[in-house]
Design an enzyme around this catalytic site. Structure first.
Site, mmCIF file in Angstrom:
data_model
loop_
_atom_site.group_PDB
_atom_site.id
_atom_site.type_symbol
_atom_site.label_atom_id
_atom_site.label_comp_id
_atom_site.label_asym_id
_atom_site.label_seq_id
_atom_site.Cartn_x
_atom_site.Cartn_y
_atom_site.Cartn_z
ATOM 1 N N SER A 168 0.822 -1.210 0.000
ATOM 2 C CA SER A 168 0.000 0.000 0.000
ATOM 3 C C SER A 168 0.854 1.257 0.000
ATOM 4 O O SER A 168 1.998 1.257 0.430
ATOM 5 C CB SER A 168 -0.912 0.014 1.229
HETATM 6 N N1 SAH Z 1 -0.432 -4.620 4.225
HETATM 7 C C1 SAH Z 1 0.221 -5.078 3.034
HETATM 8 C C2 SAH Z 1 -0.642 -4.848 1.816
HETATM 9 C C3 SAH Z 1 -0.804 -6.074 1.017
HETATM 10 S S1 SAH Z 1 -2.024 -6.016 -0.250
HETATM 11 C C4 SAH Z 1 1.593 -4.460 2.884
HETATM 12 O O1 SAH Z 1 1.985 -3.620 3.704
HETATM 13 O O2 SAH Z 1 2.307 -4.841 1.983
HETATM 14 C C5 SAH Z 1 -3.335 -6.936 0.491
HETATM 15 C C6 SAH Z 1 -3.079 -8.374 0.803
HETATM 16 O O3 SAH Z 1 -4.301 -8.925 1.251
HETATM 17 C C7 SAH Z 1 -2.635 -9.239 -0.360
HETATM 18 O O4 SAH Z 1 -1.400 -9.820 -0.060
HETATM 19 C C8 SAH Z 1 -3.728 -10.322 -0.461
HETATM 20 O O5 SAH Z 1 -3.243 -11.595 -0.787
HETATM 21 C C9 SAH Z 1 -4.297 -10.295 0.938
HETATM 22 N N2 SAH Z 1 -5.636 -10.854 1.082
HETATM 23 C C10 SAH Z 1 -6.712 -10.748 0.255
HETATM 24 N N3 SAH Z 1 -7.761 -11.411 0.769
HETATM 25 C C11 SAH Z 1 -7.348 -11.954 1.951
HETATM 26 C C12 SAH Z 1 -7.960 -12.777 2.944
HETATM 27 N N4 SAH Z 1 -9.226 -13.197 2.834
HETATM 28 N N5 SAH Z 1 -7.223 -13.145 4.012
HETATM 29 C C13 SAH Z 1 -5.932 -12.752 4.155
HETATM 30 N N6 SAH Z 1 -5.294 -11.993 3.235
HETATM 31 C C14 SAH Z 1 -5.986 -11.591 2.151
#
Ligand code: SAH
Length: 238
Positions: free
Chosen positions: A76
């Site tokens: 993000s």
């Molecule tokens: N906070 C992260 C952002 C990652 S993007 C950072 O700092 O890099 C969002 C993430 O949510 C992705 O990796 C995706 O795989 C995950 N995601 C989507 N649906 C999900 C679920 N049901 N449970 C856990 N993770 C999920």
């Protein structure tokens, strides 16, 4: 001058990204753009975001932009991470305590936000549904997490009941609605911040839900904030 700077930054040995100055400049820009909570700004100034992205992208790590982390997912934008954490801090419990308490993060991704949250809470539990990203985050956080961050491989829509309740809950992926488990695992006085489909299917909005207790009875107060753009909240694990 700019070209010389770029060349110096691109040189592998002298990326210059390890210096606190690079992060301070990012924080100054985020401040100008509206982030105001000093605790959040300090945390963003501390976490080395370039260590969470591929080397080829490291040079962009301190720009306010989301970046690919593989498997179709993104890290993000710092301004969005900051904004969500500011909203968490404005919740009743966090305001009184002066820290985020026990935090549940949905969507670990590369682990960047978990590292920022660990600066501001007592404990961070972070769930990721994609095994390769869960493993990558574990590597990224190995040197910096102490024992404050607990990484869970699973479907975050179910929350993580064994360590509930959570004082703060933040999601980095957005679904159609707020999963019931998140509300069930939110402590009294706790606050949840998550992207969610906007009514009428027009993109996503940031939603805040407070667990309020009045006269011994719990209820949830929901408010809608600005439009946002997050990856979809998916079910199951892969
Ligand atoms: N906070 C992260 C952002 C990652 S993007 C950072 O700092 O890099 C969002 C993430 O949510 C992705 O990796 C995706 O795989 C995950 N995601 C989507 N649906 C999900 C679920 N049901 N449970 C856990 N993770 C999920």
């Amino acid at each position: 001058m700019a070209a010389a700077d770029a060349a110096r930054q691109a040189a592998p040995s002298g990326l210059g990204l390890d210096s606190a100055g690079v992060r301070q400049r990012m924080v100054q820009r985020l401040k100008q753009e509206g982030l105001s909570d000093e605790r959040v700004l300090q945390a963003l100034a501390k976490v080395p975001r370039h260590q969470f992205v591929d080397t080829a992208l490291a040079i962009q790590a301190y720009e306010d932009t989301s970046l690919p982390i593989g498997h179709g997912q993104t890290i993000s934008k710092p301004s969005v991470v900051g904004r969500m954490i500011e909203l968490l801090f404005a919740g009743q419990g966090a305001r009184q305590r002066g820290e985020l308490g026990r935090v549940l993060e949905i969507g670990t991704g590369c682990g960047y936000q978990a590292a920022v949250l660990a600066e501001l809470g007592r404990q961070v539990v972070s769930i990721e549904r994609l095994k390769p990203l869960h493993d990558k985050a574990a590597l990224n956080l190995a040197s910096m997490r102490g024992n404050k961050i607990r990484l869970i491989y699973g479907d975050g829509r179910l929350g993580h009941a064994p360590l509930a309740p959570y004082d703060s809950l933040v999601a980095a992926a957005g679904g159609e609605d707020i999963p019931p488990a998140w509300l069930a695992q939110l402590a009294p006085g706790g606050r949840l911040v998550a992207p969610m489909a906007a009514p009428g299917g027009r993109g996503q909005v940031l939603v805040v839900v407070d667990h309020v207790v009045e006269e011994g009875r719990s209820h949830f107060v929901r408010s809608t904030q600005e439009a946002v753009q997050f990856v979809p909240l998916k079910s199951g694990v892969m």
